[in-house]
Every structure is written in structure tokens, then in C-alpha cells.
Design an enzyme around this catalytic site. Structure first.
Site: not given
Ligand code: NOJ
Length: 736
Positions: A265
Site C-alpha cells: 500500500d
Molecule cells: C492508500 C489506500 O489504503 C489504498 O486503498 C489505495 O489504493 C492507495 N492509497 C492508492 O491510492
């Protein structure tokens, strides 16, 4: 490209190029000035031009023009002409926004979820997006957590079926085909269980709970063919997911045979340091790679440290090659080596985005996702000549900001007021603007209360629709809340209008179950609208006026009060359960000051029809003595005893009455949506399989002979029940 060509390409790459391939950045981080939505902290990251030339993937570029430009420039610079992979958060639609996933969960309709994902893939593919960061398979039980809006809810089976449908919708038969995108299931694992509902907080659950409740939906998405997995920000068993070998290697790769890329993530590799799980970037890169992370999102510890890690023998070249090959394979499966732009085209954007066809689907799906929670015969509205005006007020009555989070591409949808004006003559609506009333927590806390005479303005109405709730920005990532009640001034408005003798119809906008017990008595009807997307107002008007009969059923329990949380239907049995025989005893599992059950339970939802259940039958009757059978079935008769045609969601639950580990009080094992004309009856039959009765214990799926309670009904607290003794030999002839 053939597998051989991919391997040749891999062997021609330098370590530096491989590390860059394993890195995902936003365009601005590697030399492009395009503005893309920022979905995490701005770390001001910039990489060396040499690294920039070989970067593997792009985060959140959201239009064809930028995508084509970036890809073209990149291909001029990349020494091997490896196309970039463009990934973005397409969660509940791209330009045509569909209901938030929690609301889609209430549709209990894999078909709707598949269709919404299909349209989202088509619209986003036209803008050059190859991989969508969806579905979010995180099971949720705590509405304080802002991201419950992104989940399909609290049930493993519903979550699994809808995640699988979502993957099918995004990916189609072949991800290289026009209008298809690869689906990245997230957040592996158990991100939906942060302590106290506080964003990014610790997750600490037992292995049995992890496997029985939290893992099935990720698994279902992978079994449906999801091409990527994203790690989570949280720990599982005190190891951050991004460095969690048990999750990423043992379960994902070895047990589930997943062989596509795993992406971290947003900066979750770097956050290992803040977790105290790595002392520096070197260790963070090592632990993530060794555990099984292939792509690092929005940090550069791989590009900074892989050489050193290799030199020190902390990682092997094979690990890097495996990761890069998985990335190249995905690019190849998307057909990017042949067509690096895939569907990106400004013309396709114009043709597809918010097309009439897509909006019609969004309206239909939105109407199927709202849930009627209360109705004292006030809905559907009977608008006949001379019946007076309908009052309309509340902070969300005329607001177009009702799309829900993750709708960065587009900001506004059809408001309730606009929708109603499309169904009822505007002259029949008496609208009063009451202001924000503090509905946005992050807004001004000193918002004035509705003035004392506000409700008197509705003297030409018997019925007033109040659109209340929480602001869409109070939900989603970083949207945890400790208080779940409506703002005091919204509650005051509802009470005042009620006390002025009006029938209040509450239309509730929210990204989570709110604590509405204090205002339920003041409302004649409550329609849970969630955030229904672009067509919100039109869909709500369809329901309010009765053009469409409400059919949504709750995918998540509504607590009486935040003090009950977590309160979910499939909780475990205790040694001292509350029952009618011990209702007077102190020494039972309950609260002194509040019911143990939720206010509105999982599976609950009303209709304008009236459905009755009868005649629960199990075949064979007594399986212990019944002859060998290839099939155990349970059936029930459902009757629509009203004059109104409608759709009922028939729900099958099972309780394992005695097992070697404590089992939930009930678990959803099947559901069937039936459409019944007024006065019509239908027999609904479920097949009961060994799989439904099995559970994980010590990491292994097991079936134990014994008694099971079979329950079929309209929701998790209203079922017809029969007990059945089932032994394993009954399934020997089971046809799968
Ligand atoms: C953080 C989020 O937790 C995730 O769900 C998302 O896909 C990413 N950022 C990218 O934006």
C-alpha cells in the site's frame, strides 16, 4: 510476447532497471508535471532520471491525454521499451459513480456489482487505466472505521460473492480485451479490523477468526482470477502486512497458489520503520521483499537498497527475478507490449463517460442498494391533486455532494431535490434551506441551530422529507469517528418538525451505519440512502414515489449506540447467552443499559410488499437415519401477501450446534432474491453442502459430524428454524 521472450527481456535487464520496475510512483515523482489526485501523504519524492526512465508503474493518472503523453515519453527513454502500467483507485465507478460498496453490499446482488465494475472498467480503460485497486475485500464490523464504506460489509459469504463478482466485472474474460482492466484485491489482510475503529491502528485477531471470517473474501477474489493483491497498512499477529511472510508467502503464494504481483500500500514499505518493524530503509526493503512484496508503492527503498541487499546476501537475485517476471507477465497479459496505450483515447472517453446507458444502470443499481429501515405507512408518497405539498429540507436535500469517497474524477451527482422534481411537479414540493447544521464534522462547530419557527414554515405540508446524515468527506480513508450520532442540530431539526405535527421521512446519507436510535421515534419512515453515486437523487425519488419498490437489505448491523461496537450478527456463542429463561438474571452476557442486539440487524430491510415465510422443510428429514443421499436441501415457501409486486431476499443461515472450537451463533450460507407479484408464492430451495458446514481449525478446513440448526428467513433475527444431525458420509456422493 512469448514466455521465452519475457525471460530474455528479464535477463537483459540490469539490477537497477529491475528495481525501478518494482517501483510505483505518481507522475510528479518521476518527472512529469501532470496533476493527479493525491491519495496519501505528499512525501515530495523525486527520483534520479536514470531510475525514472525504467519506472514500472504509475499511480492515479486519470485521463487519456496525460496517459498517452507519459507513456509516449517513457517509451522514448526506457532502455528496453517496457511500457508503464497505469493503476488507479476505481472503487465504485470512474465517471459514472455507483453506490459506495457498503451500499452495493445491501443489494445482495452479484449481478449489480459485476455490472457496476464492468462499466467502471470500460470508463477507466478509456482514460488509460490498466489496473484498478478494487475490490476492497476487508470484512468490517466497526462503523467507527471510515473505510467501512469501501467494504461489502460484515459477512464473509456476501463479501466473498460480491468480491468475486467485482473481479469478474473489471476483468471480463480477458484483461487485454477492450474495456477490461486487471483487478487488484486489497488490503491483504484484515485491514478492516483496526482496534477501536481507528484508522491504521493495530489488528490483532486469532488465526481461527482470520481464516474463518477475514480471509475468505480475498480468497474468493483470487479464485475469480484477480491479477494483483495489495498489502495492508496494519499488522497481523504483530507483523506489518507488507513484511508478513505468513500472509504473503505461506498463505498467498503457497496455499492459494497466487502467482501475480503483490503491491504494497501507499508507502507501507517505508512505514515499517515507523511501526518499529525495520530500523531503516535497507531493512524495510529486505523484509518486504523477503516476505513477498513485488512492487513498492510511493517509496523508493527497493531502488535505493536492492544492490546492497544482494551484495550482502540478504536477498537473492532469484527473488528479484521472480518479482520482476510477475510484473512483466502482467504487462504482457494486458497486451501492453503490443499496444502500450490499450484503450486510452479522448474519443472513447467522450463516448463512454457518463453515457446515458451507464447512468441508467447507475440509477437502477442505486435504487436496489438503498434500505428502507422504517415505514409507518407513509411511503411510498401518495402525491395526488389536493393532497398538499411535500416538505423538503435537511443539509443533504439539495446537495449534489452525495457521491461518497473515491469519486475524485467527478464531484457531484443528482441531488434529492433535483430527483424529486423529476418525479413530482416542483410546485408540489415545499423546499426550505436549513443550512449545514453541523453535518460535516470537519466544518464549523458553531453552525446555528434551526430557528425555533423553522418547522412552522411547513404549514402547507403534512409530511416533510428531511435529508440528514454525515458529509461524504467524513467517511473513507482517514475518516474514523468516535461519535456516530447525527449532529445535535440535525437531531433537533427532526424533533422540531415532528413536534410541529408533521410526518417526518428521514433520508439518511452516510458511509457507515450511524447511531440513529435517538431519532427513530420521531420519524415515520427512514430510508438509508448511503451515498448512491451519480444518480442518487433520481434513484431515491424512484423509491420515495414507489416507481421502484425498495429491496436493499443491510450488509452491516446498525448499533443502538457506539458503546456496543463491535456488534455484528455472526458473533460467537458465549457460555452465558441471554435467553428468555434467564432474562432476569444479572449473570448473563449483556449490557445493563442497552440491548445486546443491534438496532437494525444484518439482512434487515423493508419493502412496500409484505412477505410471509412458511413451511420450512429439510430433506432428508433426519439425516442420521436417512438413506445415503447426494443432496441435503432446505426449502421454504415465501408468499407476497400484499397487492404490491416486490423483491425479497431469502436468507439461509446455519449454526453449528456443537464443535471442537466455538462457532458463531449463525452464519449466512446462501441467499436468493425472488421477485413475487402481489399475492404470489414461491418455494425457495437451498442445497446444503459439506463446504457450508466446514470451518477452519488450526489452519485446516474441517468438517465435524453433529447437529446443525438450519435457519431460513427475511433477516438474521427473523428466521424459521429446524435442527438436523448431519454426518460426513451423507456427502460421499456429493456432486459439486
Ligand atoms: C492508500 C489506500 O489504503 C489504498 O486503498 C489505495 O489504493 C492507495 N492509497 C492508492 O491510492
Amino acid at each position: 510476447m512469448t514466455q521465452k521472450q519475457l525471460s530474455q527481456l528479464l535477463s537483459s535487464m540490469t539490477l537497477e532497471e529491475k528495481a525501478a520496475q518494482m517501483t510505483q510512483l505518481a507522475p510528479v515523482n518521476f518527472g512529469f508535471n501532470c496533476i493527479t489526485p493525491l491519495t496519501g501523504p505528499d512525501t515530495g519524492l523525486r527520483v534520479h532520471p536514470k531510475t525514472a526512465a525504467s519506472i514500472g508503474s504509475v499511480l492515479n493518472c486519470d485521463n487519456a491525454e496525460d496517459m498517452i503523453y507519459i507513456q509516449t515519453e517513457h517509451l522514448k527513454n526506457d532502455p528496453h521499451k517496457i511500457p508503464l502500467l497505469f493503476m488507479a483507485d476505481i472503487i465504485h465507478g470512474f465517471k459514472t459513480i455507483f453506490p459506495i460498496p457498503l451500499a452495493l453490499g445491501c443489494s445482495f446482488s452479484p449481478d449489480s456489482v459485476r455490472e457496476a465494475a464492468r462499466i467502471a472498467a470500460e470508463e477507466s480503460a478509456a482514460s488509460g487505466i490498466h489496473v484498478t485497486f478494487a475490490p476492497m475485500a476487508d470484512l468490517v464490523r466497526d462503523p467507527r472505521w471510515g473505510r467501512v464504506m469501501e467494504s461489502f460489509g460484515e459477512d464473509p459469504l456476501l463479501n466473498s460473492q460480491l468480491c468475486a463478482a467485482s473481479v469478474e466485472g473489471y476483468q471480463g474474460e480477458d484483461i487485454s480485451a477492450p474495456g477490461c482492466a486487471a483487478s487488484c484485491v486489497k488490503h491483504f489482510a484484515a485491514y478492516g479490523a483496526p482496534e477501536g475503529g481507528r484508522e491504521y491502528n493495530t489488528v490483532d485477531i486469532s488465526d481461527n477468526v482470520l481464516r474463518n471470517s477475514y480471509l475468505p473474501a480475498y480468497r474468493a477474489a483470487i479464485d475469480a482470477g484477480a491479477k494483483m493483491v495489495m498489502t495492508a497498512f496494519n499488522t497481523v499477529d504483530l507483523v506489518p502486512s507488507t513484511a508478513n511472510k505468513k500472509l504473503l508467502s505461506d498463505i498467498l503464494r503457497t496455499e492459494w497458489k497466487f502467482n501475480s504481483p503483490v503491491i504494497s500500500d501507499y508507502n507501507s514499505v517505508g512505514e515499517l520503520i515507523e511501526h518499529g518493524a525495520a530500523k531503516d530503509g535497507y531493512e524495510a526493503a529486505e523484509k518486504s521483499l523477503v516476505a513477498g512484496t513485488d512492487i513498492e508503492m510511493m517509496s523508493t527503498h527497493f531502488t535505493n537498497h536492492l544492490q546492497e541487499l544482494l551484495d550482502n546476501g540478504a536477498i537473492t537475485e532469484q527473488m528479484i527475478d521472480d518479482a520482476v517476471l510477475r510484473i512483466l507477465t502482467l504487462k504482457n497479459e494486458l497486451g501492453l507490449f503490443e499496444n502500450p496505450y490499450k484503450d486510452a483515447s479522448a474519443d472513447a472517453e467522450t463516448a463512454l463517460h457518463l453515457s446515458e446507458k451507464n447512468r441508467a444502470a447507475a440509477r437502477r443499481i442505486a435504487a436496489g442498494s438503498a434500505v428502507l429501515l422504517k415505514n409507518d405507512k407513509v411511503l411510498p408518497l401518495n402525491i395526488s391533486r389536493g393532497s398538499g405539498k411535500i416538505g423538503l429540507t435537511g443539509p443533504f436535500a439539495a446537495s449534489p455532494y452525495i457521491l461518497g469517497g473515491w469519486s475524485a474524477g467527478i464531484k457531484t451527482g443528482v441531488s434529492l431535490y433535483e430527483g424529486l422534481c423529476g418525479k413530482i411537479s416542483p410546485d408540489a414540493i415545499h423546499f426550505e434551506d436549513c443550512g449545514d447544521l453541523g453535518s460535516c464534522l470537519s466544518g464549523n462547530p458553531d453552525i446555528p441551530a434551526p430557528d425555533k419557527d423553522f418547522s412552522a414554515r411547513f404549514n402547507d405540508c403534512d409530511t416533510v422529507i428531511i435529508a440528514a446524515g454525515e458529509h461524504q468527506d467524513d467517511t473513507g480513508e482517514g475518516g474514523s469517528k468516535a461519535f456516530l450520532r447525527l449532529s445535535p442540530n440535525q437531531e433537533l431539526l427532526i424533533r422540531q418538525v415532528h413536534d410541529a405535527g408533521k410526518r417526518v421521512i428521514l433520508i439518511l446519507f452516510s458511509g457507515r451505519p450511524l447511531e440513529i436510535a435517538p431519532i427513530v421515534p420521531y420519524c415515520s419512515a427512514i430510508l438509508q440512502a448511503w451515498f448512491l453515486g451519480t444518480e442518487s437523487g433520481n434513484a431515491l425519488a424512484d423509491l420515495i414515489t414507489g416507481t421502484i419498490n425498495p429491496s436493499g437489505r443491510l450488509s452491516m448491523s446498525f448499533p443502538y449506540t457506539a458503546g456496543q461496537i463491535p456488534v455484528y450478527y455472526n458473533h460467537f456463542r458465549t457460555g452465558r447467552p441471554l435467553c428468555s429463561e434467564n432474562a432476569d438474571s444479572r449473570y448473563v452476557s449483556r449490557y445493563l443499559d442497552c440491548p445486546s442486539e443491534p438496532l437494525y440487524c444484518f439482512g434487515y430491510g423493508l419493502s412496500y410488499s409484505d412477505f410471509q415465510y412458511s413451511n420450512l422443510q429439510i430433506f432428508p428429514e433426519d439425516s442420521a437415519i436417512g438413506s445415503l443421499t447426494a443432496c441435503i436441501t432446505a426449502s421454504v415457501t415465501v408468499s407476497n401477501v400484499s397487492d404490491t409486486d416486490g423483491c425479497e431476499t431469502v436468507q439461509l443461515y446455519i449454526r453449528d450446534l456443537s464443535a471442537s472450537i466455538v462457532r458463531p451463533v449463525m452464519e449466512l450460507k446462501g441467499f436468493s432474491k425472488v421477485f413475487l407479484k402481489g399475492g404470489e408464492s414461491q418455494t425457495v430451495t437451498f442445497r446444503i453442502t459439506k463446504e457450508m458446514l466446514s470451518f477452519y481449525k488450526d489452519g485446516r478446513k474441517t468438517f465435524e459430524n453433529g447437529s446443525f440448526l438450519i435457519m431460513i428467513g427475511r433477516n438474521s433475527s427473523d428466521t424459521l428454524n429446524k435442527e438436523l444431525y448431519i454426518t460426513e458420509h451423507l456427502f460421499e456422493k456429493e456432486i459439486s
